[in-house]
Design a protein around this motif. Structure first.
Motif, short mmCIF file in Angstrom:
data_model
loop_
_atom_site.label_atom_id
_atom_site.label_comp_id
_atom_site.label_asym_id
_atom_site.label_seq_id
_atom_site.Cartn_x
_atom_site.Cartn_y
_atom_site.Cartn_z
N PHE A 50 -4.70 19.68 -13.18
CA PHE A 50 -5.21 20.12 -14.48
C PHE A 50 -4.47 21.37 -14.95
O PHE A 50 -4.02 21.46 -16.10
N VAL A 51 -4.33 22.34 -14.05
CA VAL A 51 -3.64 23.59 -14.40
C VAL A 51 -2.17 23.31 -14.68
O VAL A 51 -1.59 23.86 -15.62
N CYS A 52 -1.56 22.43 -13.88
CA CYS A 52 -0.16 22.08 -14.10
C CYS A 52 0.03 21.45 -15.48
O CYS A 52 1.01 21.74 -16.16
N GLY A 53 -0.91 20.59 -15.88
CA GLY A 53 -0.81 19.96 -17.19
C GLY A 53 -0.82 20.96 -18.31
O GLY A 53 -0.06 20.85 -19.29
N MET A 54 -1.67 21.98 -18.20
CA MET A 54 -1.74 23.00 -19.25
C MET A 54 -0.47 23.83 -19.29
O MET A 54 0.07 24.13 -20.36
#
Length: 327
Positions: A207-211
């Motif tokens: 999730f953090v990587c996607g942002m």
């Protein structure tokens, strides 16, 4: 809460999203063709087992190619039908809009990259674990992270079964995805996180990587010149099959009036839609058939879907057809 669809239409056919879903399904069909012992060996070989990279005794059983390949192959394996279904359904809902924004080429790199980072994030926190990690959840979490930033004000039509009664509620995307991310954090921090058999930290890392990846996207070369040759050919010909109609009427008038948007292709060929009509707690699904040759401005009447006039009689819902391109 079971998400059914979002309210942001994609302008192009989500080619890569559908290919990824197909690949995951084909791999799962391959998995279930194995017997229990062969399947376990298959998962250990192509799943992500952190101890394979930290223990010389374990790594000796795998070739260098298998060691590298499992960093990517784990995201295409699933532990059961429901695991596959929930992952692919989430990818279907959120993937088309993110692919629409990034373009097919960059979306494929984005998806695989988020999956890889999610696996490495789990590895960093569980370096000695001998439990295989499998599933597309980390990569899809990256897609959800990007969607969270791109379309925070989109609304997610969500099914909430209460005592076996289905309720349909529209939830803002920032709340739906924010709550999902919070649940991952709480589960990861919980005392039973490791006992649950779920890689919560992989979800968080994805999730953090996607942002972060979305924020870096403007730094990349414009991919429309690289893969734009096929963008016109994959423009969507149809609007969403499931649409939300919010009825409205003036004052105490029993009849409601709203707009139904379809594409020129659907107007010419005809179409069948599922529409959700939220009205208090009486949200319902209806099947609506649009006849071929429908013209812009045509009014469709749904009998009995209006307001009660106080004497037990209900008005009607009138839908005015608007023919628009889906972009």
């Amino acid at each position: 809460m079971i998400p059914l669809r979002d309210t942001i239409p994609a302008r192009h056919y989500p080619l890569v999203t559908h290919v990824l879903i197909a690949v995951n399904v084909l791999v799962f069909l391959s998995q279930i063709s194995y017997g229990p012992r062969e399947l376990q060996q298959f998962i250990v070989t192509y799943g992500l087992v952190p101890a394979r990279y930290t223990s010389g005794e374990i790594s000796a059983y795998f070739t260098p190619f298998q060691q590298v390949f499992s960093l990517f192959s784990f995201m295409f394996l699933h532990g059961g039908f429901l695991h596959l279904l929930f992952n692919m359904w989430s990818l279907y809902i959120f993937g088309d809009n993110v692919e629409d924004r990034l373009g097919s080429f960059y979306f494929l790199i984005f998806y695989v990259g988020c999956g890889l980072v999610s696996g490495l994030f789990h590895f960093a926190l569980n370096a000695q674990s001998t439990t295989p990690v499998i599933g597309a959840s980390g990569a899809i979490a990256g897609v959800m992270g990007a969607y969270f930033l791109l379309y925070p004000h989109s609304r997610i039509l969500t099914l909430i079964p209460i005592l076996f009664i289905p309720f349909f509620v529209e939830i803002p995307a920032f709340f739906f995805l924010g709550l999902w991310f919070l649940m991952q954090l709480l589960n990861a921090a919980g005392a039973q996180a490791q006992q649950a058999g779920i890689a919560w930290w992989a979800h968080i890392g994805g999730f953090v990587c996607g942002m972060i990846a979305l924020k870096l996207f403007p730094l990349l070369p414009d991919n429309r010149g690289q893969n734009g040759y096929h963008r016109s050919s994959i423009r969507r010909k149809k609007s969403d099959h499931l649409q939300v109609i919010r009825p409205g009427g003036g004052g105490s008038e029993p009849d409601f009036h709203e707009t139904l948007r379809i594409t020129p292709y659907e107007a010419a060929a005809g179409a069948t839609k599922r529409i959700n009509v939220p009205w208090g707690f009486h949200n319902r699904m209806y099947r609506l058939k649009i006849p071929p040759g429908t013209r812009d401005g045509k009014v469709l009447r749904l009998k009995g879907l209006g307001r009660d006039d106080g004497s037990g009689n209900k008005g009607d819902l009138y839908l005015t057809v608007r023919i628009e391109q889906p972009w």
